[in-house]
Design a protein around this motif. Structure first.
Motif, PDB file in Angstrom:
ATOM      1  N   ILE A 273      31.059  22.685   1.258  1.00 38.45           N
ATOM      2  CA  ILE A 273      32.674  22.272   1.586  1.00 38.45           C
ATOM      3  C   ILE A 273      32.924  20.851   1.391  1.00 38.45           C
ATOM      4  CG2 ILE A 273      32.725  24.320   3.017  1.00 38.45           C
ATOM      5  CD1 ILE A 273      32.537  22.220   5.386  1.00 38.45           C
ATOM      6  N   PHE A 274      31.765  19.968   1.111  1.00 35.97           N
ATOM      7  CA  PHE A 274      31.825  18.627   0.936  1.00 35.97           C
ATOM      8  C   PHE A 274      32.683  18.095  -0.314  1.00 35.97           C
ATOM      9  CE2 PHE A 274      29.942  14.800  -1.034  1.00 35.97           C
ATOM     10  CZ  PHE A 274      30.352  13.861  -0.223  1.00 35.97           C
ATOM     11  N   ASN A 275      32.380  19.204  -1.354  1.00 38.11           N
ATOM     12  CA  ASN A 275      32.859  19.167  -2.531  1.00 38.11           C
ATOM     13  C   ASN A 275      34.448  19.477  -2.849  1.00 38.11           C
ATOM     14  OD1 ASN A 275      30.454  18.351  -3.707  1.00 38.11           O
ATOM     15  ND2 ASN A 275      29.697  20.463  -3.696  1.00 38.11           N
ATOM     16  N   HIS A 276      34.954  20.209  -1.644  1.00 40.67           N
ATOM     17  CA  HIS A 276      36.432  20.354  -1.590  1.00 40.67           C
ATOM     18  C   HIS A 276      37.217  18.928  -1.103  1.00 40.67           C
ATOM     19  CE1 HIS A 276      35.588  24.381  -2.142  1.00 40.67           C
ATOM     20  NE2 HIS A 276      35.084  24.689  -1.004  1.00 40.67           N
ATOM     21  N   GLN A 277      38.250  18.707  -1.967  1.00 35.41           N
ATOM     22  CA  GLN A 277      39.001  17.262  -1.901  1.00 35.41           C
ATOM     23  C   GLN A 277      39.501  17.259  -0.257  1.00 35.41           C
ATOM     24  OE1 GLN A 277      41.712  16.933  -4.805  1.00 35.41           O
ATOM     25  NE2 GLN A 277      40.354  15.618  -6.148  1.00 35.41           N
ATOM     26  N   ALA A 278      39.995  18.471   0.390  1.00 35.68           N
ATOM     27  CA  ALA A 278      40.422  18.425   1.461  1.00 35.68           C
ATOM     28  C   ALA A 278      39.491  17.908   2.621  1.00 35.68           C
ATOM     29  CB  ALA A 278      40.971  19.485   2.057  1.00 35.68           C
ATOM     30  N   VAL A 279      38.305  18.269   2.407  1.00 37.31           N
ATOM     31  CA  VAL A 279      37.311  17.798   3.350  1.00 37.31           C
ATOM     32  C   VAL A 279      36.648  16.607   3.155  1.00 37.31           C
ATOM     33  CG1 VAL A 279      34.689  18.402   4.228  1.00 37.31           C
ATOM     34  CG2 VAL A 279      36.545  20.226   3.916  1.00 37.31           C
ATOM     35  N   GLY A 280      36.497  16.268   1.668  1.00 34.71           N
ATOM     36  CA  GLY A 280      35.949  14.961   1.363  1.00 34.71           C
ATOM     37  C   GLY A 280      36.848  13.892   1.691  1.00 34.71           C
ATOM     38  N   PHE A 281      38.211  14.017   1.442  1.00 32.81           N
ATOM     39  CA  PHE A 281      39.086  12.975   1.941  1.00 32.81           C
ATOM     40  C   PHE A 281      39.226  12.591   3.255  1.00 32.81           C
ATOM     41  CE2 PHE A 281      42.108  13.733  -2.145  1.00 32.81           C
ATOM     42  CZ  PHE A 281      41.035  13.269  -3.032  1.00 32.81           C
ATOM     43  N   ARG A 282      38.695  13.707   3.979  1.00 37.41           N
ATOM     44  CA  ARG A 282      38.907  13.274   5.359  1.00 37.41           C
ATOM     45  C   ARG A 282      37.711  12.438   6.120  1.00 37.41           C
ATOM     46  NH1 ARG A 282      40.343  18.503   9.465  1.00 37.41           N
ATOM     47  NH2 ARG A 282      42.190  18.094   8.062  1.00 37.41           N
ATOM     48  N   LEU A 283      36.650  13.147   5.329  1.00 40.40           N
ATOM     49  CA  LEU A 283      35.354  12.344   5.727  1.00 40.40           C
ATOM     50  C   LEU A 283      35.293  10.966   5.141  1.00 40.40           C
ATOM     51  CD1 LEU A 283      32.726  15.110   4.748  1.00 40.40           C
ATOM     52  CD2 LEU A 283      33.291  14.057   7.133  1.00 40.40           C
ATOM     53  N   ALA A 284      35.859  10.642   3.904  1.00 39.42           N
ATOM     54  CA  ALA A 284      36.347   9.315   3.505  1.00 39.42           C
ATOM     55  C   ALA A 284      37.158   8.395   4.561  1.00 39.42           C
ATOM     56  CB  ALA A 284      36.861   9.202   2.089  1.00 39.42           C
ATOM     57  N   ASP A 285      38.011   9.048   4.965  1.00 34.81           N
ATOM     58  CA  ASP A 285      38.901   8.388   5.862  1.00 34.81           C
ATOM     59  C   ASP A 285      38.057   7.958   7.136  1.00 34.81           C
ATOM     60  OD1 ASP A 285      41.074   8.327   4.219  1.00 34.81           O
ATOM     61  OD2 ASP A 285      42.179  10.364   5.030  1.00 34.81           O
ATOM     62  N   CYS A 286      37.317   8.967   7.607  1.00 33.43           N
ATOM     63  CA  CYS A 286      36.458   8.734   8.785  1.00 33.43           C
ATOM     64  C   CYS A 286      35.551   7.584   8.581  1.00 33.43           C
ATOM     65  CB  CYS A 286      35.828   9.784   9.313  1.00 33.43           C
ATOM     66  SG  CYS A 286      36.795  11.273  10.016  1.00 33.43           S
ATOM     67  N   ALA A 287      34.851   7.535   7.352  1.00 29.77           N
ATOM     68  CA  ALA A 287      34.012   6.503   7.072  1.00 29.77           C
ATOM     69  C   ALA A 287      34.488   4.897   6.958  1.00 29.77           C
ATOM     70  CB  ALA A 287      33.284   6.780   5.910  1.00 29.77           C
ATOM     71  N   THR A 288      35.837   5.305   6.574  1.00 29.22           N
ATOM     72  CA  THR A 288      36.544   3.712   6.338  1.00 29.22           C
ATOM     73  C   THR A 288      36.973   3.238   7.869  1.00 29.22           C
ATOM     74  OG1 THR A 288      37.580   4.666   4.080  1.00 29.22           O
ATOM     75  CG2 THR A 288      38.665   2.695   5.237  1.00 29.22           C
ATOM     76  N   GLN A 289      37.309   4.213   8.562  1.00 33.42           N
ATOM     77  CA  GLN A 289      37.852   3.806  10.084  1.00 33.42           C
ATOM     78  C   GLN A 289      36.624   3.177  10.792  1.00 33.42           C
ATOM     79  OE1 GLN A 289      40.378   6.741  11.819  1.00 33.42           O
ATOM     80  NE2 GLN A 289      41.508   7.125   9.885  1.00 33.42           N
ATOM     81  N   LEU A 290      35.587   3.943  10.575  1.00 34.41           N
ATOM     82  CA  LEU A 290      34.385   3.698  11.218  1.00 34.41           C
ATOM     83  C   LEU A 290      33.994   2.233  10.762  1.00 34.41           C
ATOM     84  CD1 LEU A 290      31.871   6.401  11.375  1.00 34.41           C
ATOM     85  CD2 LEU A 290      32.581   5.044  13.315  1.00 34.41           C
ATOM     86  N   GLU A 291      33.884   1.710   9.618  1.00 30.21           N
ATOM     87  CA  GLU A 291      33.371   0.387   9.080  1.00 30.21           C
ATOM     88  C   GLU A 291      34.547  -0.540   9.692  1.00 30.21           C
ATOM     89  OE1 GLU A 291      31.185  -2.087   7.778  1.00 30.21           O
ATOM     90  OE2 GLU A 291      30.578   0.197   7.583  1.00 30.21           O
ATOM     91  N   ALA A 292      35.846  -0.390   9.740  1.00 33.23           N
ATOM     92  CA  ALA A 292      37.029  -1.014  10.318  1.00 33.23           C
ATOM     93  C   ALA A 292      36.671  -1.579  11.397  1.00 33.23           C
ATOM     94  CB  ALA A 292      38.310  -0.674   9.811  1.00 33.23           C
ATOM     95  N   ALA A 293      36.477  -0.328  12.375  1.00 36.40           N
ATOM     96  CA  ALA A 293      36.024  -0.849  13.736  1.00 36.40           C
ATOM     97  C   ALA A 293      34.680  -1.369  14.054  1.00 36.40           C
ATOM     98  CB  ALA A 293      35.955   0.712  14.388  1.00 36.40           C
ATOM     99  N   ARG A 294      33.955  -1.298  13.359  1.00 33.33           N
ATOM    100  CA  ARG A 294      32.564  -1.886  13.421  1.00 33.33           C
ATOM    101  C   ARG A 294      32.948  -3.494  13.092  1.00 33.33           C
ATOM    102  NH1 ARG A 294      29.615   0.794  10.512  1.00 33.33           N
ATOM    103  NH2 ARG A 294      28.700   1.923  12.079  1.00 33.33           N
TER     104      ARG A 294
END
Length: 295
Positions: A273-294
């Motif tokens: 499911i990582f290869n489905h855009q709906a999931v991949g985009f959401r995970l990418a958003d999470c990674a971006t917010q994590l890095e910004a928060a750090r």
């Protein structure tokens, strides 16, 4: 984020400990509401109890960036454990470092920094949250000491901690200038754990209601001068917010890592499911917010 070699070494050491000694047991600790004393001893050996405390008082003598790194890694292993250690570092250690006299530092701060004692901060009361100027707990001068009476609410490590910094009213007519700070050992007569709060999580860290019932302490346990309690409390909370932010990043990072691993394993329509855009985009958003928060 650019870190120096020492900061990277400390981060990696705590990360390894958290992955080996915290993460595998965190769910059980939370389910059983157990306090992980052995894990705390291990973290104390790593210096996690006194990150910013000067070496002469048993601490590591490091900065708040390093404290944030350590708390993030502990929180990634177990949120409750990170909360207890965060409170000990700041506000408790921070108050003693800034306002404690030499005798108090040698007697109490050294033991806190070494992990022999777990710190407690008693500010909030049942009717008072953010409005610290409306406290009702009193500390009345009586002979060569003070007698404390009142109720404190939502106190981290109220049961399992050893030394509490208590903000109490010493002059009822002086408003904000009528509060003072005191050191109260949790085994002192009159320090009563009235109840433990039910929480959604973090059960490895107790949150308690504390009753002070004619709790007598010696005058030498006054921190700073009478009337400085409000200033002491607010100044200590500033550093504590750094700890809370670092904990939040650590817990969010763990959740993200679990979600990412699951997304790579879970199959749907012939692919992960990582290869489905709906999931991949959401995970990418999470990674971006994590890095910004750090940052």
């Amino acid at each position: 984020m650019l870190l120096n070699p020492d900061q990277e070494m400390i981060r990696d050491a705590v990360r390894d400990f958290a992955r080996e000694q915290l993460w595998p047991h965190a769910a059980r600790w939370d389910r059983e509401r157990s306090f992980p004393r052995e894990a705390h001893q291990g973290l104390a050996a790593l210096g996690a109890y006194g990150i910013c405390v000067p070496e002469e008082y048993g601490g590591a003598g490091l900065d708040y960036l390093t404290l944030a790194l350590v708390l993030e890694e502990i929180a990634a292993g177990d949120g409750g454990t990170s909360t207890a250690i965060s409170v000990t570092n700041c506000p408790v250690n921070a108050i003693l470092m800034r306002y404690g006299n030499e005798a108090q530092k040698k007697k109490w701060l050294t033991r806190l920094a070494k992990g022999e004692l777990l710190g407690v901060f008693c500010l909030t009361e049942p009717h008072v949250g953010s409005d610290a100027s409306a406290l009702r707990t009193t500390a009345m001068k009586d002979g060569d000491g003070y007698v404390l009476n009142g109720v404190k609410q939502f106190i981290t490590s109220g049961k399992n901690g050893h030394l509490a910094v208590v903000i109490a009213v010493t002059d009822k007519g002086a408003g904000k200038r009528g509060m003072s700070a005191f050191l109260v050992p949790t085994d002192a007569p009159g320090y009563v754990v009235a109840r433990l709060e039910e929480k959604v999580g973090q059960h490895s860290s107790d949150t308690a209601q504390i009753n002070f019932e004619n709790c007598r302490i010696p005058a030498e346990n006054l921190v700073g001068e009478e009337g400085e309690g409000y200033r002491i409390a607010l100044s200590a909370l500033e550093g504590g917010r750094i700890g809370i932010a670092a904990q939040s990043v650590g817990m969010a990072r763990s959740a993200f890592e679990v979600a990412l691993q699951y997304a790579k394993e879970r199959q749907s329509f012939g692919t992960a499911i990582f290869n489905h855009q709906a999931v991949g985009f959401r995970l990418a958003d999470c990674a971006t917010q994590l890095e910004a928060a750090r940052s």
